[in-house]
Enzyme design. Structure first.
Site, PDB file in Angstrom:
ATOM      1  N   TYR A 153      -1.388  -4.250  -4.710  1.00  0.00           N
ATOM      2  CA  TYR A 153       0.143  -4.446  -4.518  1.00  0.00           C
ATOM      3  C   TYR A 153       0.250  -5.420  -5.050  1.00  0.00           C
ATOM      4  O   TYR A 153       0.643  -6.144  -4.757  1.00  0.00           O
ATOM      5  CB  TYR A 153       0.284  -4.433  -2.723  1.00  0.00           C
ATOM      6  CG  TYR A 153      -0.166  -3.554  -2.059  1.00  0.00           C
ATOM      7  CD1 TYR A 153      -1.468  -2.512  -2.036  1.00  0.00           C
ATOM      8  CD2 TYR A 153      -0.348  -3.441  -0.543  1.00  0.00           C
ATOM      9  CE1 TYR A 153      -1.712  -1.466  -1.098  1.00  0.00           C
ATOM     10  CE2 TYR A 153      -0.827  -3.013   0.530  1.00  0.00           C
ATOM     11  CZ  TYR A 153      -1.601  -1.713  -0.071  1.00  0.00           C
ATOM     12  OH  TYR A 153      -2.471  -1.072   1.000  1.00  0.00           O
ATOM     13  N   HIS A 169     -11.163  -1.374  -1.250  1.00  0.00           N
ATOM     14  CA  HIS A 169     -10.138  -1.237  -1.330  1.00  0.00           C
ATOM     15  C   HIS A 169     -10.045   0.963  -1.197  1.00  0.00           C
ATOM     16  O   HIS A 169      -9.954   1.843  -0.467  1.00  0.00           O
ATOM     17  CB  HIS A 169      -9.166  -0.800  -2.279  1.00  0.00           C
ATOM     18  CG  HIS A 169      -7.402  -0.520  -1.857  1.00  0.00           C
ATOM     19  ND1 HIS A 169      -6.728  -1.551  -2.470  1.00  0.00           N
ATOM     20  CD2 HIS A 169      -7.200   0.403  -1.332  1.00  0.00           C
ATOM     21  CE1 HIS A 169      -5.205  -1.034  -1.734  1.00  0.00           C
ATOM     22  NE2 HIS A 169      -5.676  -0.051  -0.818  1.00  0.00           N
TER      23      HIS A 169
HETATM   24  P1  NDP Z   1       3.729   3.401   7.000  1.00  0.00           P
HETATM   25  O1  NDP Z   1       3.505   5.115   7.878  1.00  0.00           O
HETATM   26  O2  NDP Z   1       3.477   1.960   7.647  1.00  0.00           O
HETATM   27  O3  NDP Z   1       5.987   3.952   7.126  1.00  0.00           O
HETATM   28  C1  NDP Z   1       6.492   2.815   6.498  1.00  0.00           C
HETATM   29  C2  NDP Z   1       7.680   3.411   6.491  1.00  0.00           C
HETATM   30  O4  NDP Z   1       8.433   3.474   7.979  1.00  0.00           O
HETATM   31  C3  NDP Z   1       9.236   2.904   6.073  1.00  0.00           C
HETATM   32  O5  NDP Z   1       9.432   3.644   5.364  1.00  0.00           O
HETATM   33  C4  NDP Z   1       9.404   1.638   6.800  1.00  0.00           C
HETATM   34  O6  NDP Z   1      11.251   1.061   6.165  1.00  0.00           O
HETATM   35  C5  NDP Z   1       9.568   2.792   7.598  1.00  0.00           C
HETATM   36  N1  NDP Z   1       9.635   2.172   9.077  1.00  0.00           N
HETATM   37  C6  NDP Z   1       8.671   1.424   9.876  1.00  0.00           C
HETATM   38  N2  NDP Z   1       8.811   0.877  10.779  1.00  0.00           N
HETATM   39  C7  NDP Z   1      10.105   1.091  11.591  1.00  0.00           C
HETATM   40  C8  NDP Z   1      10.934   1.365  12.599  1.00  0.00           C
HETATM   41  N3  NDP Z   1      10.145   0.678  13.264  1.00  0.00           N
HETATM   42  N4  NDP Z   1      12.124   2.381  12.743  1.00  0.00           N
HETATM   43  C9  NDP Z   1      12.102   3.027  11.956  1.00  0.00           C
HETATM   44  N5  NDP Z   1      11.612   3.595  10.714  1.00  0.00           N
HETATM   45  C10 NDP Z   1      10.158   2.921  10.271  1.00  0.00           C
HETATM   46  O7  NDP Z   1       3.289   3.524   5.714  1.00  0.00           O
HETATM   47  P2  NDP Z   1       2.387   2.642   5.085  1.00  0.00           P
HETATM   48  O8  NDP Z   1       2.282   3.398   3.497  1.00  0.00           O
HETATM   49  O9  NDP Z   1       3.152   1.421   4.811  1.00  0.00           O
HETATM   50  O10 NDP Z   1       1.184   2.089   5.363  1.00  0.00           O
HETATM   51  C11 NDP Z   1       0.910   1.203   6.910  1.00  0.00           C
HETATM   52  C12 NDP Z   1       0.393   0.304   5.737  1.00  0.00           C
HETATM   53  O11 NDP Z   1      -0.725   0.683   5.131  1.00  0.00           O
HETATM   54  C13 NDP Z   1       0.807  -0.177   4.396  1.00  0.00           C
HETATM   55  O12 NDP Z   1       2.217  -0.831   4.413  1.00  0.00           O
HETATM   56  C14 NDP Z   1      -0.690  -0.700   3.704  1.00  0.00           C
HETATM   57  O13 NDP Z   1      -0.562  -1.885   4.314  1.00  0.00           O
HETATM   58  C15 NDP Z   1      -1.459   0.129   4.713  1.00  0.00           C
HETATM   59  N6  NDP Z   1      -2.473   1.161   3.586  1.00  0.00           N
HETATM   60  C16 NDP Z   1      -3.235   1.090   3.450  1.00  0.00           C
HETATM   61  C17 NDP Z   1      -3.862   1.702   2.409  1.00  0.00           C
HETATM   62  C18 NDP Z   1      -5.091   1.938   1.792  1.00  0.00           C
HETATM   63  O14 NDP Z   1      -5.720   2.517   0.906  1.00  0.00           O
HETATM   64  N7  NDP Z   1      -5.958   1.620   2.401  1.00  0.00           N
HETATM   65  C19 NDP Z   1      -3.056   3.540   0.961  1.00  0.00           C
HETATM   66  C20 NDP Z   1      -1.762   3.054   2.518  1.00  0.00           C
HETATM   67  C21 NDP Z   1      -1.078   1.651   2.974  1.00  0.00           C
HETATM   68  P3  NDP Z   1      12.271   0.576   6.887  1.00  0.00           P
HETATM   69  O15 NDP Z   1      11.523  -0.463   5.893  1.00  0.00           O
HETATM   70  O16 NDP Z   1      12.890   0.913   6.531  1.00  0.00           O
HETATM   71  O17 NDP Z   1      11.973  -0.264   7.593  1.00  0.00           O
END
Ligand code: NDP
Length: 284
Positions: free
Chosen positions: A54, A113
């Site tokens: 990241y 990962h």
């Molecule tokens: P998420 O499904 O967590 O969505 C993130 C988005 O949701 C952002 O745009 C955020 O915007 C918005 N959001 C968060 N909380 C709220 C809320 N309460 N209301 C409205 N909008 C909200 O996506 P991610 O892809 O980030 O997945 C989560 C985590 O999983 C990653 O950050 C990472 O740590 C992990 N991951 C692991 C992977 C792997 O291969 N192992 C692959 C992908 C992710 P805002 O900032 O505006 O709130």
């Protein structure tokens, strides 16, 4: 945060933690992102997920700044090693650099990962060595489908795997067919990534769904909270939503208090059906 999930070694972790993909990458946003992560920790989301990938370490550095001032024992830090670094030659260096960026001397959980070309047996041996050295307390995997888990179970000490982190949200329920039952049978929790389908970006129209709005309105909750309550509904899935906003962090932590009724879950099944056959793992 009232809901907790038990790991195979019986350690309890919060059912909702914090994701950090894309956080820490833009200097103009770091302050707000740090504030969001602190707010999340204080609201009980003490499990923080990151990866060496990241922002090329920038996410780990941001977390490192955020956690100074908190009792390390009360945090549960998860990081991930790139597949090409997950062998004898490079894992030690990767892990040491992750620890340095995080400003800590151990990880609570270290994940592979995704699967690469280094044999699983070698990665497991390396993970066990890191445990012996005290650099990690436990290890797990990510993006492993059922066949990968079966293969892992045939590797010496492969059964020490503590978690499998995979994509899971209401509109992507493929794992419910065979991976989730497999994980349950073997007592290993799933950690759900993208539990908000990236605020709907992964599934057009999700946040406009009338059924989600109705359920949210009935509980005075946001759609994001309904999605999180859905992901953690059975007590053995950990969800790791990511936000750079403190008001969203509070929202996400509070989702642990939301209990969906049987009727609401049936209604969600009607609109977002569970899989009727094998669906290969969704990956971002
Ligand atoms: P998420 O499904 O967590 O969505 C993130 C988005 O949701 C952002 O745009 C955020 O915007 C918005 N959001 C968060 N909380 C709220 C809320 N309460 N209301 C409205 N909008 C909200 O996506 P991610 O892809 O980030 O997945 C989560 C985590 O999983 C990653 O950050 C990472 O740590 C992990 N991951 C692991 C992977 C792997 O291969 N192992 C692959 C992908 C992710 P805002 O900032 O505006 O709130």
């Amino acid at each position: 945060m009232e809901k907790m999930v038990a790991l195979p070694d019986e350690t309890l972790v919060p059912a909702i933690g914090q994701g950090t993909w894309l956080l820490g990458e833009q200097s103009g946003k770091r302050g707000k992102e740090a504030e969001a992560l602190k707010t999340g920790i204080e609201a009980g989301m003490t499990l923080i997920d990151t990866a060496e990938m990241y922002g090329d370490g920038k996410s780990e550095e941001l977390i490192g700044e955020v956690i100074t001032g908190y009792d390390r024992n009360r945090l549960f830090l998860v990081s991930k090693v790139y597949p090409h670094n997950a062998g004898r030659k490079r894992i030690g260096k990767s892990c040491t650099e992750t620890l340095k960026r995080l400003g800590t001397d151990y990880l609570d959980l270290y994940l592979l990962h995704w699967r690469g070309s280094i044999p699983l047996a070698e990665t497991v041996e390396c993970m066990e060595q890191l445990k012996k050295e005290g650099k990690i307390l436990r290890w797990g995997v990510s993006n492993f489908d059922t066949e990968d888990m079966e293969e892992l179970w045939r590797v010496p000490e492969g059964k020490n795997c503590a978690v499998n982190q995979v994509l899971y949200h209401l509109a992507s329920r493929g794992i419910e067919y065979d991976l989730l039952p497999w994980m349950r049978e073997h007592g290993v929790p799933v950690m759900a990534y993208c539990p908000l389908a990236q605020a709907g970006d992964l599934k057009r129209g999700l946040y406009e769904s009338p059924v989600l709005s109705e359920i949210g309105a009935a509980h005075g909750c946001s759609i994001s909270q309904v999605l999180l309550a859905f992901a953690i509904r059975n007590g053995d899935i950990i969800a790791i939503p990511r936000t750079g906003k403190k008001e969203h962090a509070l929202d996400n932590a509070k989702a642990a208090e939301l209990e969906l009724t049987e009727e609401e879950l049936l209604e969600l099944d009607r609109v977002f059906s569970a899989p009727a056959g094998k669906v290969y793992l969704d990956i971002v």
